[in-house]
Write an enzyme that holds these catalytic residues in place. Structure first.
Site: not given
Ligand code: BEZ
Length: 236
Positions: A53, A136
């Site tokens: 993110c 997402r």
């Molecule tokens: C992230 O790195 O943004 C992420 C990865 C797995 C689950 C939620 C967020």
């Protein structure tokens, strides 16, 4: 025992964007009313202070002006609270570096949605992926408040920003020039001409008698559309 089926609302392409009021890092918003007259991309991310993110926010923020120039505003959302959002965005600016991006300031609104009201309304909670986080999701909403495209990615794969921008320009181009965009279309590539209104017109096309239109078959006709013509229409 009978398995409980969870009913989630999933807005679809062509639907009016569901309305909501929310608090954001840039003040209150009333969506989509506040965005009438411009395109907006409403997108969700799973959680603040997570690495994928973070890379997405840095990229969105760096590209914000480019989207704005195409009359499109960005609106982010996660089920975190406002203070988490503020702390995370500050941390991004102060410490994060990714692919040459540093000191990145996020100036578009990031919605707090701790009760998941908005995320549920938009089908951003997809229980078989996660019950406590949004996937997402990317909603393209046009100047009339209609959802025109939706893209979903799972939690562990970051979005492709070339594609997010390409799809926006393709939507605007097909609206403005009454055409369709073929696979992998980019500004400057030929566009698809809508189906002929009558068999007479289709015949004329096939005989190469419709100016500017070239047909490979009766159902597949293209025309040139220069990138310049598109940018003149699309960019502010
Ligand atoms: C992230 O790195 O943004 C992420 C990865 C797995 C689950 C939620 C967020």
């Amino acid at each position: 025992m009978e398995e409980q089926v969870q009913v989630v609302s999933m807005p679809r392409i062509g639907d009016k964007a569901p309305e909501f009021k929310a608090q954001t890092t840039q003040g209150d918003i009333n969506y989509p009313a506040d965005y009438k007259g411009s395109w907006s991309i409403l997108f969700s991310h799973p959680a603040d202070f997570t690495p994928v993110c973070t890379t997405e926010f840095m990229t969105f923020a760096t590209l914000e002006e480019k989207f704005n120039k195409a009359n499109c505003k960005l609106v982010g959302l996660s089920v975190d609270g406002l203070y988490s959002h503020i702390a995370w965005l500050r941390r991004i600016k102060e410490t994060m570096a990714f692919k040459g991006m540093k000191n990145v300031e996020v100036n578009f609104p990031l919605i707090e949605d701790i009760k998941m009201d908005v995320a549920k309304k938009y089908g951003m909670i997809q229980p078989n992926e996660a019950t406590t986080k949004a996937v997402r999701a990317v909603f393209y909403v046009d100047p009339e408040g209609i959802i025109r495209a939706i893209i979903y990615y799972p939690l562990n794969v970051g979005r492709n920003f070339d594609e997010l921008y390409r799809a926006l320009i393709a939507l605007q181009t097909t609206d403005a020039f009454n055409c369709a965009a073929p696979a992998d279309w980019r500004p400057g590539d030929d566009v698809i001409v809508p189906p002929a209104a009558s068999s007479k017109i289709a015949e004329k096309r096939m005989e190469g008698k419709e100016e500017g239109v070239e047909c490979v078959d009766w159902f597949f006709c293209t025309k040139k559309l220069s990138a310049d013509t598109i940018w003149k229409k699309v960019l502010k």
